[in-house]
Design an enzyme around this catalytic site. Structure first.
Site, mmCIF file in Angstrom:
data_model
loop_
_atom_site.group_PDB
_atom_site.id
_atom_site.type_symbol
_atom_site.label_atom_id
_atom_site.label_comp_id
_atom_site.label_asym_id
_atom_site.label_seq_id
_atom_site.Cartn_x
_atom_site.Cartn_y
_atom_site.Cartn_z
ATOM 1 N N CYS A 1 0.880 -1.155 0.000
ATOM 2 C CA CYS A 1 0.000 0.000 0.000
ATOM 3 C C CYS A 1 0.917 1.203 0.000
ATOM 4 O O CYS A 1 2.122 1.075 0.172
ATOM 5 C CB CYS A 1 -0.866 0.021 1.249
ATOM 6 S SG CYS A 1 -1.903 -1.428 1.402
ATOM 7 N N ARG B 1 1.472 1.364 -5.945
ATOM 8 C CA ARG B 1 1.623 0.404 -4.855
ATOM 9 C C ARG B 1 0.313 -0.295 -4.499
ATOM 10 O O ARG B 1 0.280 -1.203 -3.665
ATOM 11 C CB ARG B 1 2.153 1.110 -3.607
ATOM 12 C CG ARG B 1 3.466 1.830 -3.816
ATOM 13 C CD ARG B 1 3.896 2.511 -2.550
ATOM 14 N NE ARG B 1 4.195 1.543 -1.527
ATOM 15 C CZ ARG B 1 5.342 0.912 -1.379
ATOM 16 N NH1 ARG B 1 6.322 1.167 -2.212
ATOM 17 N NH2 ARG B 1 5.533 0.043 -0.428
ATOM 18 N N TRP C 1 -3.769 -1.750 -1.408
ATOM 19 C CA TRP C 1 -3.823 -3.026 -2.114
ATOM 20 C C TRP C 1 -4.290 -4.024 -1.064
ATOM 21 O O TRP C 1 -3.568 -4.342 -0.125
ATOM 22 C CB TRP C 1 -2.443 -3.396 -2.651
ATOM 23 C CG TRP C 1 -2.460 -4.619 -3.527
ATOM 24 C CD1 TRP C 1 -2.756 -4.660 -4.857
ATOM 25 C CD2 TRP C 1 -2.167 -5.971 -3.140
ATOM 26 N NE1 TRP C 1 -2.669 -5.952 -5.317
ATOM 27 C CE2 TRP C 1 -2.316 -6.783 -4.297
ATOM 28 C CE3 TRP C 1 -1.802 -6.577 -1.949
ATOM 29 C CZ2 TRP C 1 -2.107 -8.146 -4.277
ATOM 30 C CZ3 TRP C 1 -1.602 -7.951 -1.935
ATOM 31 C CH2 TRP C 1 -1.749 -8.724 -3.098
ATOM 32 N N ASN D 1 0.958 0.348 5.822
ATOM 33 C CA ASN D 1 1.397 -0.517 4.726
ATOM 34 C C ASN D 1 2.090 -1.708 5.359
ATOM 35 O O ASN D 1 3.077 -1.531 6.077
ATOM 36 C CB ASN D 1 2.373 0.245 3.814
ATOM 37 C CG ASN D 1 3.070 -0.684 2.829
ATOM 38 O OD1 ASN D 1 2.493 -1.687 2.397
ATOM 39 N ND2 ASN D 1 4.301 -0.376 2.478
ATOM 40 N N GLY D 2 1.588 -2.918 5.097
ATOM 41 C CA GLY D 2 2.192 -4.119 5.667
ATOM 42 C C GLY D 2 1.110 -5.057 6.167
ATOM 43 O O GLY D 2 -0.054 -4.933 5.774
ATOM 44 N N GLU E 1 9.563 -14.333 -19.718
ATOM 45 C CA GLU E 1 9.259 -12.918 -19.526
ATOM 46 C C GLU E 1 8.154 -12.459 -20.493
ATOM 47 O O GLU E 1 7.239 -11.730 -20.109
ATOM 48 C CB GLU E 1 10.537 -12.084 -19.708
ATOM 49 C CG GLU E 1 10.366 -10.586 -19.584
ATOM 50 C CD GLU E 1 9.821 -10.119 -18.223
ATOM 51 O OE1 GLU E 1 9.685 -10.930 -17.300
ATOM 52 O OE2 GLU E 1 9.502 -8.921 -18.125
ATOM 53 N N LYS F 1 4.643 -10.885 -19.235
ATOM 54 C CA LYS F 1 4.260 -9.531 -19.656
ATOM 55 C C LYS F 1 2.855 -9.551 -20.236
ATOM 56 O O LYS F 1 2.019 -8.725 -19.913
ATOM 57 C CB LYS F 1 5.278 -9.070 -20.698
ATOM 58 C CG LYS F 1 5.691 -7.658 -20.701
ATOM 59 C CD LYS F 1 6.670 -7.197 -19.666
ATOM 60 C CE LYS F 1 6.348 -7.537 -18.261
ATOM 61 N NZ LYS F 1 7.398 -7.355 -17.319
ATOM 62 N N GLU G 1 0.033 -10.467 -17.483
ATOM 63 C CA GLU G 1 -0.219 -9.533 -16.381
ATOM 64 C C GLU G 1 -0.946 -8.273 -16.829
ATOM 65 O O GLU G 1 -1.680 -7.687 -16.051
ATOM 66 C CB GLU G 1 1.054 -9.201 -15.589
ATOM 67 C CG GLU G 1 2.033 -8.273 -16.238
ATOM 68 C CD GLU G 1 3.243 -7.953 -15.352
ATOM 69 O OE1 GLU G 1 3.084 -7.780 -14.146
ATOM 70 O OE2 GLU G 1 4.348 -7.875 -15.909
ATOM 71 N N HIS H 1 5.809 -33.370 -24.296
ATOM 72 C CA HIS H 1 5.581 -34.149 -23.076
ATOM 73 C C HIS H 1 4.256 -33.802 -22.412
ATOM 74 O O HIS H 1 4.076 -34.075 -21.231
ATOM 75 C CB HIS H 1 6.776 -33.983 -22.125
ATOM 76 C CG HIS H 1 8.055 -34.443 -22.753
ATOM 77 N ND1 HIS H 1 8.366 -35.765 -22.912
ATOM 78 C CD2 HIS H 1 9.061 -33.749 -23.333
ATOM 79 C CE1 HIS H 1 9.523 -35.877 -23.545
ATOM 80 N NE2 HIS H 1 9.958 -34.663 -23.815
ATOM 81 N N LYS I 1 2.807 -2.576 -7.781
ATOM 82 C CA LYS I 1 4.193 -2.506 -8.261
ATOM 83 C C LYS I 1 5.157 -3.147 -7.284
ATOM 84 O O LYS I 1 6.092 -3.831 -7.670
ATOM 85 C CB LYS I 1 4.551 -1.031 -8.475
ATOM 86 C CG LYS I 1 5.973 -0.805 -8.974
ATOM 87 C CD LYS I 1 6.102 -1.239 -10.403
ATOM 88 C CE LYS I 1 7.494 -1.012 -10.968
ATOM 89 N NZ LYS I 1 7.678 -1.827 -12.187
HETATM 90 O O1 M6R Z 1 10.632 -5.086 -7.253
HETATM 91 P P1 M6R Z 1 10.983 -6.478 -7.660
HETATM 92 O O2 M6R Z 1 11.890 -6.515 -8.845
HETATM 93 O O3 M6R Z 1 11.549 -7.302 -6.534
HETATM 94 O O4 M6R Z 1 9.625 -7.138 -8.080
HETATM 95 C C1 M6R Z 1 9.545 -8.471 -8.457
HETATM 96 C C2 M6R Z 1 8.247 -8.778 -9.153
HETATM 97 O O5 M6R Z 1 7.163 -8.481 -8.319
HETATM 98 C C3 M6R Z 1 8.093 -8.007 -10.454
HETATM 99 O O6 M6R Z 1 9.141 -8.253 -11.335
HETATM 100 C C4 M6R Z 1 6.759 -8.381 -11.140
HETATM 101 O O7 M6R Z 1 6.803 -9.703 -11.571
HETATM 102 C C5 M6R Z 1 6.458 -7.423 -12.289
HETATM 103 N N1 M6R Z 1 5.107 -6.980 -12.205
HETATM 104 C C6 M6R Z 1 6.599 -8.027 -13.632
HETATM 105 O O8 M6R Z 1 6.325 -7.103 -14.628
#
Ligand code: M6R
Length: 608
Positions: A2, A27, A75, A101-102, A481, A485, A488, A504, A603
């Site tokens: 958050c 966040r 969040w 936050n937490g 990746e 991408k 998400e 397989h 994020k």
């Molecule tokens: O801040 P970080 O690099 O530790 O975050 C890791 C993941 O949460 C982050 O890479 C996430 O998978 C992204 N949303 C991918 O685009």
């Protein structure tokens, strides 16, 4: 996950809080709220939904006058997104307000205790116990009440706290969730992250674990949880404010993709001196580099994907065995970290809860920990033995692009340095690699220039239901990746497979019209992957291939082919990922999704 903000000063607090929250919405964005002391009492406004709902509700803050306040963007973890579960939370008399936050892990136990004493709860959140517990301990001394709460609660927290009886003081506390304090001539601020205060100040204090900030308009003091006063030094933030703004692009993600050439160049150039790789930040002697027997890479999400790529490169160039694990698995699997193991933690934010826990665990087990981190002064950066910063600048879009690209560069440099010191590449080979590295920024630029072609292709597949990404070796890492991408930000189901694994099981899912994105940048594996492409084509798949310039025969096997410029086999990820990012971006736009703030995500994942 958050965002919290707070302000005390000579200006109206509400508009500053709303502005700060707009920089922290990455966040979390399930709900937002603010509380402001108006000279008589604390007034509050909070609402489910994006920050703009709250801005409208408060007429951009005008309905909440006052010069001291706190704010929150959520969040949801405990309690569904709703008005009632939004922060701030209060004690019953509304004289204590809290943003958090937490996660308070022992909140059920504390809630039961408080309920037995007659306290009534208005939400399903863990945070509300903090407000009532403060009330329980408060006997006129706010600092004392706060430290008692800190001794009682377990879990992670960054808290902003207002006491109606202390209208000239803002309190903030941190344990395992980020918190900064900004100092400005017109007032002082607290926030979860630097962009929220940059408009007002560049002088920032990073609050450490179990520290308390007691902030007044022109004074601030810091304490530990035993009420002992601490001395802290402020840090000058050097970023541009514009770096955290959209700068004319429609979305942060698009802007950040276009910032990749710069992110790569900025990460690369300070480490290239007179044709050599200089990595003094590693804090390691050549003897120590030679003594590394194993590398353990730990990270989450896209950062984990750079780790998978790094495995191929570190093993290929430096001939060091590498293991890669996702942090949430690593931390609970009782790993074996033998002597001579270098642990690498990769993180854009430097605050990811699982990665931070993995770091602490590795350190406790006696391993040296190197962090590859983007946010200067973040928890992971501060707790690691050494830090290799990626210089991507602030990344706002939830889907990482430029930080991922910068992480790749950090690993290339590391692998090349270790290879040089350990004598597993010759100086001539190294010189050629360095020249290839230097070309990456302009090659990325070239690929970005081709975005319209990708947009056209993406437009035809916005309705895709399932997408498979396949590749071998580094191409498999790129597939991971590309698939993340896409899913998400577009909510299309997608999966990445090592191309050889298809037979397989997974190939049974291929039917007429299934979209397969094939990565073929590793020349020695090219023919093998071509066979896999033919196999899926035969079963009706539509294939988009991404391959090296010159592999024109791919056109007869694919429905669409994208070429990447020639580079060393170890560096192809840096180029091939760009069309995949663009593809995901345009599909997301075509489906009307919120590109920068995809549903259910945040994020910075500061809870496990
Ligand atoms: O801040 P970080 O690099 O530790 O975050 C890791 C993941 O949460 C982050 O890479 C996430 O998978 C992204 N949303 C991918 O685009």
């Amino acid at each position: 996950m958050c965002g919290i903000v707070g302000y005390i000063g000579e200006r109206q607090a509400a508009s500053i809080l709303l502005d700060g929250l707009s920089k922290l919405e990455y966040r979390g964005y399930d709900s937002a709220g603010i509380a402001v002391y108006n000279g008589e009492k604390i007034q509050m406004s909070k609402a489910k939904g994006r920050l703009k709902v709250l801005s409208e509700l408060t007429h951009d803050g005008e309905t909440l006058p006052g010069t001291i306040g706190i704010g929150h963007t959520r969040w949801a973890t405990h309690g569904a997104p709703s008005d009632a579960n939004s922060h701030p939370h209060f004690n019953e008399s509304m004289s204590i307000a809290v943003v958090h936050n937490g996660i308070i892990e022992n909140y059920i136990k504390i809630k039961k205790m408080l309920e037995s004493k007659g306290y009534q709860f208005a939400s399903d959140t863990d945070t509300e116990v903090v407000a009532h517990l403060l009330d329980y301990y408060y006997k006129g001394n706010a600092l004392e009440a706060i430290t008692k709460v800190m001794h009682r609660v377990e879990g992670s927290y960054a808290l902003g706290i207002l006491f109606a009886e202390k209208p000239d003081t803002l309190y903030a506390v941190r344990k395992d969730s980020p918190l900064i304090v900004g100092k400005s001539a017109n007032g002082n601020l607290i926030a979860s992250d630097v962009p929220a205060v940059l408009k007002y100040t560049r002088d920032v204090y990073f609050i450490e674990n179990e520290e308390i900030a007691v902030i007044q308009q022109d004074n601030m003091k810091f304490y530990n949880m035993y009420e002992e006063e601490l001395t802290k030094e402020s840090v000058k933030i050097e970023w541009d404010v514009e770096a955290a703004e959209k700068g004319g692009y429609e979305h942060f993600m698009l802007k950040e993709m276009h910032e990749q050439p710069k992110a790569v160049a900025d990460t690369l150039s300070p480490r290239l001196k007179e044709g050599k790789i200089v990595l003094d930040e590693l804090n390691m002697t050549e003897e120590e580099m030679k003594a590394i027997r194993k590398i353990m890479i730990v990270a989450c999400g896209s950062a984990y994907h750079t780790g998978v790529t790094a495995k191929y490169i570190l093993e290929g160039l430096a001939r060091i065995p590498v293991e890669v694990d996702v942090a949430s698995e690593f931390r609970y699997r009782n790993p074996i970290l033998e002597e001579g193991t270098l642990v690498i933690i990769i993180s854009q934010s430097g605050e990811t809860a699982d990665s931070l826990a993995a770091l602490r665990m590795a350190k406790n087990m006696g391993s040296k920990v190197l962090a590859i981190v983007n946010v200067v002064g973040s928890s992971i950066a501060r707790e690691a033995d050494s830090v290799l910063y990626t210089w991507a600048g602030p990344e706002i879009a939830v889907a990482t692009t430029k930080a991922y690209s910068a992480q790749l560069i950090a690993h290339y440099l590391l692998a090349m340095k270790l290879a040089e010191v350990r004598g597993t590449v010759t100086l001539e080979e190294l010189a050629v690699l360095i020249e290839d590295l230097k070309r990456i920024p302009e090659q990325i630029e070239l690929l970005l220039g081709n975005r319209e072609k990708i947009q056209k292709f993406a437009n035809r597949y916005v309705a895709a239901k399932d997408v498979f990404f396949i590749g071998r070796g580094i191409d498999y890492a790129i597939s991971l990746e590309g698939s993340l991408k896409l899913k998400e930000i577009s909510y299309i189901h997608s999966e990445a497979y090592a191309a050889g694994e298809l037979k397989h099981g997974t190939i049974s899912l291929i039917e007429d019209g299934t979209l397969v994105v094939a990565l073929l940048t590793q020349e020695e594996l090219y023919k093998k992957t071509v066979s896999n492409v033919v196999e899926v084509k035969t079963r009706g798949a539509v294939v988009l291939s991404v391959t090296n310039a010159g592999n024109t025969d791919m056109e007869k096997n694919s429905d669409y082919t994208i070429y990447i410029p020639k580079t060393n086999k170890y560096f192809t990820n840096s180029l091939a990922v760009v069309p995949l990012q663009l593809f995901a971006y345009y599909i997301s736009i075509g489906r009307g999704c919120d590109v920068d703030k995809p549903r259910n995500l945040a994020k910075s994942v500061t809870v496990e």
